[in-house]
Design an enzyme around this catalytic site. Structure first.
Site, mmCIF file in Angstrom:
data_model
loop_
_atom_site.group_PDB
_atom_site.id
_atom_site.type_symbol
_atom_site.label_atom_id
_atom_site.label_comp_id
_atom_site.label_asym_id
_atom_site.label_seq_id
_atom_site.Cartn_x
_atom_site.Cartn_y
_atom_site.Cartn_z
ATOM 1 N N HIS A 151 -21.679 9.697 21.994
ATOM 2 C CA HIS A 151 -20.402 9.088 21.662
ATOM 3 C C HIS A 151 -20.153 7.835 22.480
ATOM 4 C CE1 HIS A 151 -18.104 11.126 18.737
ATOM 5 N NE2 HIS A 151 -18.482 12.300 19.191
ATOM 6 N N ASP A 190 -38.528 7.725 16.464
ATOM 7 C CA ASP A 190 -39.507 8.817 16.453
ATOM 8 C C ASP A 190 -40.900 8.332 16.812
ATOM 9 O OD1 ASP A 190 -38.211 11.288 15.964
ATOM 10 O OD2 ASP A 190 -37.662 10.542 13.979
ATOM 11 N N CYS A 206 -36.607 0.049 11.383
ATOM 12 C CA CYS A 206 -35.246 0.558 11.217
ATOM 13 C C CYS A 206 -34.806 1.479 12.344
ATOM 14 C CB CYS A 206 -35.088 1.257 9.866
ATOM 15 S SG CYS A 206 -36.110 2.724 9.714
HETATM 16 C C1 PEP Z 1 -36.451 6.554 13.657
HETATM 17 O O1 PEP Z 1 -37.024 7.609 13.932
HETATM 18 O O2 PEP Z 1 -36.630 5.479 14.268
HETATM 19 C C2 PEP Z 1 -35.469 6.513 12.563
HETATM 20 C C3 PEP Z 1 -34.955 5.375 12.160
HETATM 21 O O3 PEP Z 1 -35.088 7.697 12.042
HETATM 22 P P1 PEP Z 1 -34.056 8.695 12.754
HETATM 23 O O4 PEP Z 1 -33.502 7.984 13.954
HETATM 24 O O5 PEP Z 1 -33.024 9.014 11.744
HETATM 25 O O6 PEP Z 1 -34.941 9.833 13.101
HETATM 26 MG MG MG Z 2 -36.969 9.248 12.576
#
Ligand code: PEP
Ligand code: MG
Length: 560
Positions: free
Chosen positions: A191, A444, A491
């Site tokens: 948060h 990830d 992303c």
């Molecule tokens: C990532 O793993 O970078 C990603 C964009 O997916 P999430 O953060 O939703 O796992």
């Molecule tokens: Mg991810």
């Protein structure tokens, strides 16, 4: 800048910016009551009423505060007030009072019950336990007639220090006085980080126990990009850094897309969203479209799979915010830190390495195809320039990529995969021929490359996308993307870091997708550099010995 005698403590910087002001600490949490006292049977009804009165007052106060703030701050306060009013929680307290516990102990007992439940659910639910403990402490203070725990009143500027900030605290920060936030715990998705990003306050989380070496009243220099808190710095030089940082913030606020480097190399800036309202906010800002729509976020509390029509209605809210633009929608990334009752396995030894993301469809393909049907239905009749790109999370093999792409194309959808498993990056030459695009999930990809839990505050130094090992996997992915003419986006949170955005551009990434509030900072930084400098930054980072060295080398190159 730092004097010979200055001492630094380091955490994870989550919002860039410089601040220089005395430290203030949030008011301590009340002590928890000791067990032992028993309320006589005849007084239990009145004791429960005492609990209800305290809880009602806390809830009313939170609601009153929610009326004085806007946006997500107000939502957070309303949500916290809603938890105080929760019938399940109150019922648990009544049960405890009925068995003879005083109101204070009943408050703790009822809260503990829910904390245990949330912790067992893990992931996003586990992060909500801070909210529960915050409510408990407010009610306890009220029952004892003590001051509400939390934010101190401040005169003049101050840097706010805390073990962890509760949502209610972060939502009502006095931004006329508080110029930066520092917490012992938390992470990039806590948060504290979310609100700091929204308020654009320099913010450092996961400092660990070293935070206690900073006494209240000590003047500290905060560098939100580097994650450093420095004491005993030269006051004039520090004030100069604050001035420069504010000038920079003014430039960022003026920046307008589309993004390009100084010499005209285009980089598409897109927004990460979890629902229609965030997409509408993004559409009012500088995002050219959506680069990651995390569909699973809409279903975290759903006990049953929504029908195809219901799903389509939800997805359309995001599509409607960008009627003529590109929207990249991701199929369910359930599992691990995002358990979904109807999709995920209940017990796994290592959920982050388990049946999550696309892997769920191995044993439940209809769950995936129904979602793809809903996406295709929601995308029907989108505007002229609109494109609907669909990607799968946690793709690890070329076979998975081919299978997923086939299912998308049967429905006329543009098919992609996230590159967030190191194997997918290393095997990019085998995956990409099956795909129309890829998007690198650096959160990830970093977790799996560094073998470090992305939610662990102790391992934040490893789960840093500046790690050259991660950057080398990104370079490889970009090279294959270039060879096979497959667009490559990023992303993960890395895309929100302006300096890292230069590195990613230098590596050949075509689009960057991040929280929409982060995009102007990225766009303004890219506008300051040419492509050659981005390539040089990429080389420096790739050849660095570690994340800190990479960041420092690039900072020197870009800022001189
Ligand atoms: C990532 O793993 O970078 C990603 C964009 O997916 P999430 O953060 O939703 O796992
Ligand atoms: Mg991810």
């Amino acid at each position: 800048m730092e004097g010979v005698h200055s001492t630094s403590v380091k955490g994870t910087g989550v919002v860039a910016g410089i601040a220089y002001a005395p430290a203030v600490w949030v008011r301590p949490r009340p002590e928890l009551p000791k067990a032992g006292a028993t309320v006589p049977a005849g007084e239990r009804e009145a004791e429960y009423e005492r609990f209800v009165a305290a809880a009602d007052l806390v809830s009313e106060r939170l609601l009153a505060r929610s009326a004085h703030v806007e946006g997500s701050a107000s939502e957070v306060l309303k949500a916290t007030a809603g938890m105080v009013a929760d019938r399940g929680w109150r019922k648990a307290a009544r049960k405890a009072v009925n068995s003879g516990h005083p109101a204070e102990n009943a408050t703790v007992e009822a809260t503990d019950k829910f904390v245990t439940m949330f912790e067992a659910a893990g992931g996003v639910m586990a992060e909500r336990t801070t909210d529960l403990k915050d409510i408990r402490d407010r009610v306890l203070a009220e029952l004892r007639g003590e001051e509400e725990p939390g934010l101190p009143e401040v005169d003049g500027e101050a840097v706010l220090f805390a073990d962890d900030l509760s949502p209610a605290d972060t939502a009502t920060l006095d931004t006329d006085h508080i110029v930066a936030l520092v917490t012992e715990l938390g992470g990039p998705t806590s948060h504290t980080a979310i609100i700091a990003r929204q308020l654009n306050l320099p913010c450092i989380v996961a400092v660990g126990s070293a935070i206690s070496s900073i006494p209240a009243g000590e003047k500290v220099l905060i560098d939100g990009a580097m994650g450093t808190i420095t004491m005993d710095t030269d006051p004039e030089a520090s004030a100069e850094r604050v001035r420069e940082s504010r000038e920079r913030a003014a430039v960022v606020a003026q920046w307008r897309g589309p993004a390009q480097t100084r010499d005209g190399h285009r980089v598409q800036l897109l927004a990460n969203v979890a629902a229609g309202n965030a997409a509408r906010v993004a559409a009012e800002g500088q995002a050219e479209g959506i680069g990651l729509y995390r569909t699973e976020m809409s279903f975290l509390s759903a006990s049953e799979e929504p029908s195809v029509d219901e799903q389509a209605r939800i997805y359309r809210k995001v599509f409607d915010a960008f009627p003529d633009s590109k929207v990249v929608i991701r199929t369910l990334d359930a599992g691990s830190d995002k358990p979904i009752a109807y999709a995920t396995m209940t017990v796994e030894e290592n959920p982050a390495l388990g049946v999550r993301g696309l892997r769920i469809a191995n044993s439940n393909e209809p769950l995936l195809t129904r979602q793809l049907d809903a996406i295709a239905q929601a995308a029907e009749g989108r505007g002229e320039g609109a494109t609907t790109w669909v990607m799968a999370p946690m793709v690890a093999t070329a076979r998975e990529a081919k299978w997923f792409a086939g299912l998308c194309r049967e429905r006329g959808l543009i098919a992609g995969a996230m590159i967030e498993v190191p194997a997918a990056a290393l095997m990019a030459d085998k995956l990409m021929p099956h795909l129309d695009f890829v998007s690198i999930g650096t959160n990830d990809l970093t977790q799996y490359t560094m073998a470090a839990d992305r939610l662990s505050p102790q391992l934040a130094y490893l789960t840093d996308p500046w790690q050259p090992a991660v950057l080398r996997l990104i370079r490889h992915t970009c090279l294959i993307g270039h060879d096979t003419q497959t667009p490559v986006g990023v992303c993960g949170e890395a895309a929100a870091d302006p300096m890292l955005a230069c590195v990613l551009t230098g590596l050949g990434v075509d689009s960057l997708s991040a929280a929409s509030t982060a995009l102007p900072g990225v766009g303004a930084q890219l506008a300051d550099v040419d492509l050659e400098t981005c390539k040089k930054a990429a080389e420096l980072a790739l050849e660095s010995v570690g994340a800190a060295a990479a960041r420092e080398a690039v900072r020197e190159l870009l800022q001189g």
